[in-house]
Scaffold this motif. Structure first.
Motif, PDB file in Angstrom:
ATOM      1  N   TYR A  65       0.753  -1.164   0.015  1.00  0.00           N
ATOM      2  CA  TYR A  65       0.017  -0.048  -0.027  1.00  0.00           C
ATOM      3  C   TYR A  65       0.835   1.248  -0.037  1.00  0.00           C
ATOM      4  O   TYR A  65       2.158   1.230   0.466  1.00  0.00           O
ATOM      5  CB  TYR A  65      -1.068   0.129   1.194  1.00  0.00           C
ATOM      6  N   GLN A  66       0.304   2.362  -0.443  1.00  0.00           N
ATOM      7  CA  GLN A  66       1.128   3.342  -0.377  1.00  0.00           C
ATOM      8  C   GLN A  66       0.016   4.526   0.543  1.00  0.00           C
ATOM      9  O   GLN A  66       0.381   4.840   1.640  1.00  0.00           O
ATOM     10  CB  GLN A  66       1.661   4.185  -1.409  1.00  0.00           C
ATOM     11  N   CYS A  67      -0.712   5.397  -0.241  1.00  0.00           N
ATOM     12  CA  CYS A  67      -1.430   6.197   0.241  1.00  0.00           C
ATOM     13  C   CYS A  67      -2.515   5.788   1.330  1.00  0.00           C
ATOM     14  O   CYS A  67      -3.010   6.417   2.140  1.00  0.00           O
ATOM     15  CB  CYS A  67      -2.451   6.945  -0.780  1.00  0.00           C
ATOM     16  N   GLY A  68      -2.744   4.232   1.071  1.00  0.00           N
ATOM     17  CA  GLY A  68      -3.716   3.586   2.103  1.00  0.00           C
ATOM     18  C   GLY A  68      -5.308   3.475   1.780  1.00  0.00           C
ATOM     19  O   GLY A  68      -6.126   3.182   2.527  1.00  0.00           O
ATOM     20  N   TYR A  69      -5.705   4.308   0.761  1.00  0.00           N
ATOM     21  CA  TYR A  69      -7.052   4.562   0.560  1.00  0.00           C
ATOM     22  C   TYR A  69      -7.801   3.362  -0.191  1.00  0.00           C
ATOM     23  O   TYR A  69      -8.577   2.924   0.242  1.00  0.00           O
ATOM     24  CB  TYR A  69      -7.200   5.789  -0.389  1.00  0.00           C
ATOM     25  N   CYS A  70      -6.624   2.458  -1.156  1.00  0.00           N
ATOM     26  CA  CYS A  70      -7.549   1.541  -1.596  1.00  0.00           C
ATOM     27  C   CYS A  70      -7.398   0.338  -0.694  1.00  0.00           C
ATOM     28  O   CYS A  70      -7.659  -0.998  -0.786  1.00  0.00           O
ATOM     29  CB  CYS A  70      -6.856   1.189  -2.906  1.00  0.00           C
ATOM     30  N   CYS A 114      -1.736   4.162  -6.619  1.00  0.00           N
ATOM     31  CA  CYS A 114      -0.302   4.095  -6.245  1.00  0.00           C
ATOM     32  C   CYS A 114       0.620   2.946  -6.671  1.00  0.00           C
ATOM     33  O   CYS A 114       1.913   3.247  -6.862  1.00  0.00           O
ATOM     34  CB  CYS A 114      -0.249   4.130  -4.788  1.00  0.00           C
TER      35      CYS A 114
END
Lengths: 214, 737
Positions: free
Chosen positions: A139-144, A193
């Protein structure tokens, strides 16, 4: 609303090609200032179980399961990325199967058992899939991410249950947790991301640890 | 702290914490759904009203009349705000189009009204009842009609590489005319959408004349400035908070209509209002990467040395807008005595064009690095050897100016070795594996390293915890983690001892997140604050900084060891990194070699990416795990740009038709193979005390061209019009059985 607006424009646009100037009126179905009776929202009572807890709600019948979770139960782990069933960020597990919670109305789930990301684990007690995502930076931004993790957990269950996918070579043979199978089954969960490569590593590790056939 | 001399040995060089692949410290929150994004602040406001933005149904013209009566009478509706109710609004200089239309309409889906209601469902339904009569005017929607005629226009958006309108060195025309080997090619790239997963969203709360917005934004200080300018209220009265940001890629560099409309709605309704853009609104209401048409001419001797290089680019934007500076990298990437670069800007009435990840370089390299492949073939040279032959260690436009550090050759050579480049058949269309035509492609990656002032506050609590506060954002980049690593390294404490607070304008202003400058600059700002803390602790202990060490949670001075809590408990310092002219004296850039193997279905033309490798030279890598993720994510976006992303313009009406994630295709799991990333082990002491540079955009720069070159190597078909979809390949594929 977009359907209505675009239809109006397209019809007039075709007629107006080449016109220097034109008037466009985007007209609602209702012209008067007083709302028609059918516009009064209807509400309904619904009760279901979320993460093991019984929830009883009085909801506007237009409320999606996603908005019931996010706005009414304040379980904001399930994300609204598109509200159209296109991105998978809202994935939750209902009665053992993953679904896009934005594509289903809350009132359709009387008696359902819903598991959201909050029900899989907590910051102090990560579920193995959550821990694997952290370890492999899935993950990166965490939204998905909550949707990816709910999907990932359900995908391994689907493979264990012998449910074939588009890339399964033999529909009657047991499926395996190959990268191709995981990628195919996870393709309803978009990660802009681009953590895909790491997500597959995280899933493969969990699958291996839990003895899902590779 | 002024940084005006190259860094010497400093505490970061200990590499006890920096340089390790720490898991993200925000990971447990993000993976359990406990990290709150802007629309999810039930902890701040229990019962906000809901706003729903209505966008313009025309691309250009005027609002003749608005009738909000039916909407206002609808169930649950509290207010409707249009330009008539909004009060005086300004346009900040960072916005090309107004964030609220009226009476003029500048682009399709520009906000024309916001409906505020007690529930999302009621607000959405009532938005359908707003009746608007438009006076529609003809607009300019077709870039191709202005190619060759649009005037030259330079740009410096503040996000990425600035560009003069026209740059000339030597005599390009003469050198090109006399070059024994030359190519003249045109390429086009389509409009692209950031399509980050979290739609723009804002919760706005007024307290008297003071506004606080919880929003999704990359650049907190810019958001404060632009909200203040737009709403005509003092900056001191605006607070912006973005604790977590669900992706941005440039779409959230500047506030968008959600922030302004939420603020207006909350003021009108007299209560907190939250607003999220719908997914379809993101494409036409916000910004996009503009399409380009690019012409590249290369001339070389038979030896392969470039003697003439020209890169011209056409893009379009609204009146007053900026070009996509696609020629930026061509000023710096290869040697050649005679040079011409130019950006031309057409006027279009499409939604606002603006920065998307690696603005300029991303589409620019999709053309330049294909032209280099074509030129290598024209010369009969290996594409890697051709690039190495034309490497430069100085700015080709100003040969007295060296690169601070440049190892593009190392990237290409190591990549060739690891990827098995020697197995590539230089003749295209020769390698078959079952139904697949298989090919390999390479491209250079290049993106500048940008220096921005960045401040932070560092406190040591009485129980020995270290608290770092800065308005820096973490948009998925790993800021929380590398800032914690920096503070842990500087103050000699374990990671678990550090708390990082980000994304709040009440904290010192940072570089923010954009242009791949966030990692290096924000950690350098934390370095500066930590260094000040070290100095003040030394002073307090009657010593000097050179004689004390911070290690294991203790301060060591000769034989004395004092716990940090005792030595510094209760102390709080603030400082900023500020740069001298090292960014001008030296050219600071980052480099990569991108390698891609594709299979193209010999029957259908379907392209599948089989293998990807990036070798990056970007200074010190602060956290190899999060840096690698930045690069693989960018490589993924590069695959999208090469093979599928295309915001299609309806040239009659003037809008992007495929405005959602079903119609605008971005890569999904099934599109992306396992990806490899190698970072060259290097430092750049001219960049900052961290000796790091950016990687987040480097990972994208060149990927599209590497895919394109691999498709050519697989099939012998050169597609110069992105994206490379099967319809552009299938007619020209080699004959099969």
């Amino acid at each position: 609303m977009y359907e209505a607006v675009d239809a109006e424009l397209s019809r007039r646009g075709v007629l107006a090609v080449g016109a220097a100037s034109m008037a466009v009126s985007v007209a609602p179905a209702v012209g008067s200032a007083r709302p028609a009776p059918e516009l009064q929202p209807s509400t309904a009572h619904v009760a279901f179980e979320v993460n093991g807890e019984r929830q009883a709600l009085e909801l506007d019948t237009r409320t999606t399961l996603l908005d019931a979770l996010r706005e009414h139960l304040h379980l904001t782990g399930s994300k609204k990325g598109c509200d159209h069933g296109q991105c998978g960020a809202c994935t939750v597990i209902v009665d053992g199967r993953r679904i896009n919670s934005c594509l289903t109305l809350a009132v359709m789930h009387e008696g359902s058992r819903v598991t959201t990301i909050e029900g899989l684990g907590s910051p102090g007690r990560l579920n193995p899939m959550q821990a694997a995502f952290v370890k492999h930076d899935g993950y990166q931004c965490g939204y998905c991410t909550p949707g990816q993790i709910c999907s990932a957990v359900a995908v391994l269950d689907e493979i264990r249950a012998g449910i074939p996918s588009h890339v399964s070579a033999d529909l009657n043979a047991p499926s395996a947790t190959t990268s191709d199978e995981l990628r195919e089954r996870m393709s309803g969960n978009i990660c802009r991301c681009g953590a895909y490569s790491n997500i597959i590593k995280a899933m493969s590790e969990v699958a291996e640890a839990s003895g899902t056939p590779a | 702290m002024k940084f005006d001399q190259p860094a010497t040995t400093n505490p970061i060089d200990q590499l006890k914490v920096i340089g390790y692949p720490h898991d993200r410290i925000d990971g447990p929150l993000k993976t359990t759904g406990h990290a709150p994004y802007a629309y999810e602040r039930h902890d701040i406001v229990a019962d906000p009203a809901y706003g729903f933005i209505l966008g313009s149904a025309i691309a250009k013209g005027r609002i003749a009349s608005i009738d909000t009566g039916a909407a206002l009478a609808a169930p649950g509706v509290l207010k409707v705000v249009t330009w008539k109710e909004a009060g005086p609004l300004a346009k900040s200089k960072n916005h090309t189009a107004h964030l609220l239309a009226g009476p003029e309409v500048e682009h399709y889906d520009q906000a024309v009204a916001i409906v505020v209601a007690d529930s999302f469902e009621n607000a959405r339904a009532a938005a359908k009842l707003v009746r608007i009569d438009y006076q529609r005017e003809p607009g300019r929607f077709d870039l191709s009609q202005q190619v060759g005629r649009a005037p030259p226009k330079g740009a410096s958006s503040g996000e990425g590489s600035g560009s003069e309108p026209v740059d000339r060195v030597g005599d390009f025309e003469a050198a090109y005319a006399s070059a024994p080997v030359k190519i003249d090619r045109s390429y086009s790239t389509p409009d692209q959408s950031h399509s980050m997963m979290e739609p723009h969203a804002t919760l706005a709360v007024w307290n008297g004349d003071r506004l606080t917005v919880w929003t999704s934004n990359q650049m907190i200080a810019w958001a404060v400035r632009d909200l203040s300018e737009t709403l005509k209220i003092p900056k001191e009265n605006v607070r912006v908070v973005s604790t977590y940001v669900g992706g941005g890629f440039g779409a959230k560099l500047w506030i968008r209509s959600d922030a302004v409309m939420a603020a207006l709605a909350a003021r009108a309704a007299g209560r907190p209002v939250k607003v999220a853009l719908t997914r379809p609104q993101i494409m036409n209401n916000t910004t996009h990467r503009p399409a380009t048409v690019q012409r590249i001419r290369l001339g070389a001797g038979h030896d392969g040395k470039i003697t003439a290089i020209a890169h011209e680019s056409w893009s379009g934007d609204l009146p007053g807008g900026k070009p996509e500076t696609s020629v930026s990298q061509t000023k710096l990437l290869y040697a050649g005595a005679n040079r011409l670069t130019a950006d031309y800007l057409a006027t279009l009435d499409l939604p606002e064009g603006n920065a998307m990840r690696a603005p300029g370089e991303a589409p620019g390299l999709m053309a330049l690095e294909v032209a280099m492949d074509e030129m290598a073939e024209a010369l009969g040279q290996d594409p890697i050897a051709f690039r190495i032959l034309n490497d430069t260690q100085v700015d080709p436009e100003k040969p007295g100016r060296a690169f601070s550090h440049r190892n593009l050759i190392g990237c290409l050579e190591l990549g060739a070795d690891r990827f098995g480049w020697s197995r590539r058949n230089p003749r295209p269309g020769q390698v078959r594996a079952g139904r697949w035509l298989v090919g390999m492609g390479v491209a250079a990656g290049f993106r500048n390293n940008l220096l921005m002032k960045s401040a932070a506050r560092v406190e040591v609590t009485r129980d020995g915890r270290v608290v770092v506060s800065t308005d820096m954002t973490d948009i998925g980049t790993g800021s929380y983690t590398i800032i914690a690593q920096t503070a842990a390294e500087m103050l000699g404490v374990p990671m678990e001892t550090v708390t990082v607070n980000l994304g709040d304008s009440s904290f010192p202003a940072s570089s923010g997140s954009g242009g791949q400058w966030g990692g290096n600059n924000s950690t350098a700002g934390v370095y500066a604050a930590c260094q000040k803390m070290r100095d003040e602790v030394a002073q307090k202990l009657g010593s000097n900084s050179a004689d004390i060490h911070f290690e294991g949670g203790q301060v060591q001075m000769g034989d004395r060891r004092i716990p940090l809590a005792e030595a510094a408990g209760g102390m709080s310092v603030e400082d900023a990194i500020e740069y001298g002219d090292l960014g001008k004296t030296y050219q600071q850039s980052t480099f990569a070699g991108h390698f891609v193997e594709v299979g193209v279905d010999a029957f259908t033309g379907e392209v599948r990416v089989r293998r990807m490798l990036a070798v990056c030279a970007a200074g010190r890598i602060l956290n190899p795990k999060s840096a690698r993720s930045q690069v693989i994510g960018a490589m993924t976006m590069g695959v999208g740009a090469a093979l599928m992303e295309d915001a299609v313009v309806d040239k009659r009406i003037g809008y992007f038709v495929n405005h959602d994630l079903a119609e605008y295709h971005v890569p999904v799991h099934a599109d992306i193979p396992h990806q490899e990333v190698i970072f060259l082990d290097e430092t750049d002491p001219i960049s900052s005390p961290m000796k790091a540079k950016g990687v987040g955009e480097l990972g994208l720069c060149g990927v599209g061209a590497a895919v394109s070159n691999a498709v050519y190597n697989a099939t012998g078909v050169r597609v110069r019009d992105y994206p490379i979809t099967l319809d552009k390949l299938i007619e020209r594929l080699p004959e099969v059985a």
